[in-house]
Structure formats: structure tokens, C-alpha cells
Design a protein around this motif. Sequence first.
Motif, PDB file in Angstrom:
ATOM      1  N   PHE A  71     -30.735 -56.400 -50.949  1.00  0.00           N
ATOM      2  CA  PHE A  71     -30.508 -57.849 -50.892  1.00  0.00           C
ATOM      3  C   PHE A  71     -30.598 -58.478 -52.277  1.00  0.00           C
ATOM      4  O   PHE A  71     -29.717 -59.244 -52.687  1.00  0.00           O
ATOM      5  N   TYR A  72     -31.651 -58.138 -53.023  1.00  0.00           N
ATOM      6  CA  TYR A  72     -31.818 -58.753 -54.342  1.00  0.00           C
ATOM      7  C   TYR A  72     -30.755 -58.274 -55.324  1.00  0.00           C
ATOM      8  O   TYR A  72     -30.258 -59.056 -56.146  1.00  0.00           O
ATOM      9  N   LEU A  73     -30.373 -57.016 -55.253  1.00  0.00           N
ATOM     10  CA  LEU A  73     -29.302 -56.526 -56.123  1.00  0.00           C
ATOM     11  C   LEU A  73     -27.982 -57.209 -55.788  1.00  0.00           C
ATOM     12  O   LEU A  73     -27.183 -57.528 -56.676  1.00  0.00           O
ATOM     13  N   ASN A  74     -27.758 -57.450 -54.493  1.00  0.00           N
ATOM     14  CA  ASN A  74     -26.547 -58.145 -54.076  1.00  0.00           C
ATOM     15  C   ASN A  74     -26.541 -59.583 -54.590  1.00  0.00           C
ATOM     16  O   ASN A  74     -25.510 -60.101 -55.045  1.00  0.00           O
ATOM     17  N   MET A  75     -27.698 -60.228 -54.545  1.00  0.00           N
ATOM     18  CA  MET A  75     -27.825 -61.593 -55.063  1.00  0.00           C
ATOM     19  C   MET A  75     -27.519 -61.628 -56.557  1.00  0.00           C
ATOM     20  O   MET A  75     -26.815 -62.529 -57.054  1.00  0.00           O
ATOM     21  N   ILE A  76     -28.034 -60.646 -57.283  1.00  0.00           N
ATOM     22  CA  ILE A  76     -27.773 -60.574 -58.723  1.00  0.00           C
ATOM     23  C   ILE A  76     -26.283 -60.371 -58.977  1.00  0.00           C
ATOM     24  O   ILE A  76     -25.687 -61.012 -59.844  1.00  0.00           O
TER      25      ILE A  76
END
Length: 229
Positions: A178-183
Motif C-alpha cells: 500500500f505505501y509503495l503504491n502511494m509513493i
Amino acid sequence: FPVTIPRSVCLSWFDGVTHGLLAGKHDISKFLKDAFENRKHFIAHNAVFELQVIYTHFPELRSYIKPALYQNRFSCTMVFRQMLNNSTSINLMKLDLASLVEHYFQKDISEDKKDPDAWRLRYSELDGVPLEQWPEKAKDYAIQDSIYAYELYKVMLTEDQDWPDITNYVSWNTQASFYLNMIGNNGILVDQEKVNELATALNDYLTPRRQVLLDRGMATKTTSGKLVK
């Protein structure tokens, strides 16, 4: 360029016994808020996409996402299968829902996924339409995906693997995804003051070294101030 995240037209759910379908932003938001507050465990195929939809289109729920992620209450069956793939050199599988449903349950749902007229690609037509007016096929398709995700999670837990705390690993990797996708979608927030400090430090370090190259005739300076051989 910013990634466009489609709006949520409906939300389906399955708890192992009963299932349901909601339409309309108000009802979806209320259902999710209750689920977050009651510490429910969320299981989805490609949960990262579902999380991105919630984050983008339900800003009132953003404060719930991080605690739920850190409490290991989000699990992605696509991430789960990817981890199982990575742990073995045999029995590798495709990660799409249709392939996994066919492997685990010997049921072919590929036509519903690939058909250009399938409801998977047409829910925008039902945006704003009361649920009681929806075609039964549209309702069934949405609900069935939730049932498949739940059943896939259950059956993958029974596979032989060397991780006694596999559920935590699935949740941690869902969180990271999720956080990598947000980045990837939004870029990385940076501390501009620190960036300026780094630029100054690098310039102070490189300036005398550039001068050595100039003094020895190993480089020349362009009109823009760059060094070239």
C-alpha cells in the motif's frame, strides 16, 4: 502524472456466513467506518487497490487506515499467493483472481473477467442508480468476488509452508504494498530544508575538486557552469 483512482460505486462483503452489497457513498462510508471501529479483518484480492480507493474517495476514513494496517487487519490474497510463489520453485501460479479460483476451486470465471461486456468494466453505468434497480448479474458479480477472496484466504492458509505466523507476513506485505503504491502514485514528500542542506554540503565538497580539474587542464567550464572534458 497523478494516477486516476476510480470511484467506488458499490461495496460487497462476505463474513464466512452471510454476504451483502451496498451502493452509494454514504452507505459505503458508514459500513467501512463501523468495520474499522469494530476492528474487523479486511480480506480482498488486490487489497492495495481497495485501500487506494478508500484513501482517495473517502477522506473521512483516512485516519482509520494506518492503525488498521499496523494492527494486521488488512490481508491481500494476491500478495498471499505471491509470497507462496516466492517460497517454492514448483507449483507457481498466476496471481489474477480467475486463475486462482480455477486452481483452487476448479471453477472457470475467466469469461466474466475478460468479456468486454462483463459488469467488471461497467459499474460506472450504475453510479447513482438505487441498488434495487440493479441487474441481478451486476449484484452477483460484485458479491461473488468477495466470497472468492474470503475462500481463497482460507484455503491458502491450509497449504504447507514454513511460516507459522504467515498471516502476519501477509498483512505486513499488504501494508508495504500500500505505501509503495502511494509513493508510486503521489511521489515522496521531502523535507525541503534538508534538501537545501544536502545541496550546499555537496557543492562545498565538490567545488575544490572541480577546481583541481580546471587547474590541471583536465576539464573546461561551459557558459552554464558545467564541467566538460
